[in-house]
Design a protein around this motif. Structure first.
Motif, PDB file in Angstrom:
ATOM      1  N   ARG A   1       4.316  -2.656   1.316  1.00 54.89           N
ATOM      2  CA  ARG A   1       3.307  -3.491   0.675  1.00 54.89           C
ATOM      3  C   ARG A   1       2.298  -2.638  -0.083  1.00 54.89           C
ATOM      4  O   ARG A   1       1.479  -3.154  -0.821  1.00 54.89           O
ATOM      5  CB  ARG A   1       2.587  -4.342   1.729  1.00 54.89           C
ATOM      6  CG  ARG A   1       3.493  -5.369   2.380  1.00 54.89           C
ATOM      7  CD  ARG A   1       2.814  -6.194   3.467  1.00 54.89           C
ATOM      8  NE  ARG A   1       1.380  -6.283   3.325  1.00 54.89           N
ATOM      9  CZ  ARG A   1       0.484  -5.887   4.247  1.00 54.89           C
ATOM     10  NH1 ARG A   1       0.894  -5.372   5.386  1.00 54.89           N
ATOM     11  NH2 ARG A   1      -0.801  -6.015   4.041  1.00 54.89           N
ATOM     12  N   GLY A   2       2.354  -1.319   0.128  1.00 56.89           N
ATOM     13  CA  GLY A   2       1.386  -0.420  -0.492  1.00 56.89           C
ATOM     14  C   GLY A   2       2.038   0.672  -1.318  1.00 56.89           C
ATOM     15  O   GLY A   2       3.260   0.848  -1.310  1.00 56.89           O
ATOM     16  N   GLN A   3       1.172   1.425  -2.028  1.00 52.86           N
ATOM     17  CA  GLN A   3       1.624   2.450  -2.962  1.00 52.86           C
ATOM     18  C   GLN A   3       1.906   3.808  -2.331  1.00 52.86           C
ATOM     19  O   GLN A   3       2.544   4.650  -2.946  1.00 52.86           O
ATOM     20  CB  GLN A   3       0.560   2.642  -4.048  1.00 52.86           C
ATOM     21  CG  GLN A   3       0.262   1.399  -4.850  1.00 52.86           C
ATOM     22  CD  GLN A   3      -0.896   1.620  -5.796  1.00 52.86           C
ATOM     23  OE1 GLN A   3      -0.876   2.542  -6.604  1.00 52.86           O
ATOM     24  NE2 GLN A   3      -1.934   0.802  -5.680  1.00 52.86           N
ATOM     25  N   ASN A   4       1.374   4.064  -1.139  1.00 59.63           N
ATOM     26  CA  ASN A   4       1.537   5.355  -0.466  1.00 59.63           C
ATOM     27  C   ASN A   4       1.062   6.529  -1.326  1.00 59.63           C
ATOM     28  O   ASN A   4       1.683   7.582  -1.382  1.00 59.63           O
ATOM     29  CB  ASN A   4       2.987   5.579  -0.029  1.00 59.63           C
ATOM     30  CG  ASN A   4       3.150   6.760   0.902  1.00 59.63           C
ATOM     31  OD1 ASN A   4       2.317   7.003   1.773  1.00 59.63           O
ATOM     32  ND2 ASN A   4       4.208   7.526   0.725  1.00 59.63           N
ATOM     33  N   LEU A   5      -0.066   6.358  -2.014  1.00 55.10           N
ATOM     34  CA  LEU A   5      -0.579   7.443  -2.855  1.00 55.10           C
ATOM     35  C   LEU A   5      -0.831   8.707  -2.039  1.00 55.10           C
ATOM     36  O   LEU A   5      -0.475   9.800  -2.468  1.00 55.10           O
ATOM     37  CB  LEU A   5      -1.865   7.024  -3.566  1.00 55.10           C
ATOM     38  CG  LEU A   5      -1.753   5.979  -4.672  1.00 55.10           C
ATOM     39  CD1 LEU A   5      -3.116   5.771  -5.321  1.00 55.10           C
ATOM     40  CD2 LEU A   5      -0.723   6.358  -5.710  1.00 55.10           C
ATOM     41  N   LEU A   6      -1.446   8.565  -0.855  1.00 56.17           N
ATOM     42  CA  LEU A   6      -1.746   9.754  -0.052  1.00 56.17           C
ATOM     43  C   LEU A   6      -0.470  10.453   0.392  1.00 56.17           C
ATOM     44  O   LEU A   6      -0.351  11.675   0.274  1.00 56.17           O
ATOM     45  CB  LEU A   6      -2.628   9.405   1.158  1.00 56.17           C
ATOM     46  CG  LEU A   6      -3.012  10.587   2.037  1.00 56.17           C
ATOM     47  CD1 LEU A   6      -3.744  11.676   1.256  1.00 56.17           C
ATOM     48  CD2 LEU A   6      -3.855  10.116   3.225  1.00 56.17           C
TER      49      LEU A   6
END
Length: 168
Positions: free
Chosen positions: A146-151
């Motif tokens: 559901r998220g971008q996982n930028l970190l």
């Protein structure tokens, strides 16, 4: 951000300050003569610097707890979402390169994840994390995140950058 297909389904999930990959994990490092006690402090301080907030920037540096730093970062004056989006990944990468390069025990932890993609399994964070907990079966499939996982992507890139620098 690193490509998911390169790693297949080999993930190293992390979440909470206990993990060395968390922005909140205690780690002393220095960038341009400024001392930081965690990557969150670097990120929030650089956010204040980016927007020229000379009032909040020193407060972030004197804060001791990452939660305080994050709260102060939300108060940065003249904040512009578009400018932040253009700079946030570079800032987080710079901070984590310093964090992991200057702390051998953390670098060793990072190198032990070689061949995996680092994934922030934050159930609530859909920008820096995947918006799912590690125990959720959907966490094993990047198409279902559901998220971008930028970190996680940035940290995977930091690991590759450090490995390349040490091998060449």
């Amino acid at each position: 951000m690193a490509s998911n297909s390169f790693y297949g389904n080999n993930f190293t999930f992390f979440y909470t300050a206990k993990s060395p990959f968390s922005q909140f994990h205690p780690a002393d490092f220095e960038v341009s003569g400024v001392k930081y006690n965690c990557a969150e402090q670097y990120m929030m301080h650089q956010k204040a610097v980016l927007f020229g907030d000379d009032e909040i920037a020193p407060q972030i540096l004197s804060a001791e707890k990452p939660g305080q730093m994050k709260a102060l970062g939300r108060k940065v004056k003249n904040f512009d979402e578009q400018i932040w989006r253009k700079n946030r990944e570079r800032i987080v990468k710079e901070g984590n390169l310093a964090k992991f390069s200057q702390n051998n025990h953390l670098k060793k932890e990072m190198m032990s994840t070689q061949g995996t993609m680092l994934v922030e399994a934050s159930p609530r964070d859909t920008i820096w994390g995947i918006g799912l907990g590690a125990s959720n079966p959907k966490a094993q499939d990047p198409k279902q995140w559901r998220g971008q996982n930028l970190l996680g992507g940035i940290l995977t890139d930091v690991r590759e950058t450090i490995m390349a620098a040490e091998s060449g």
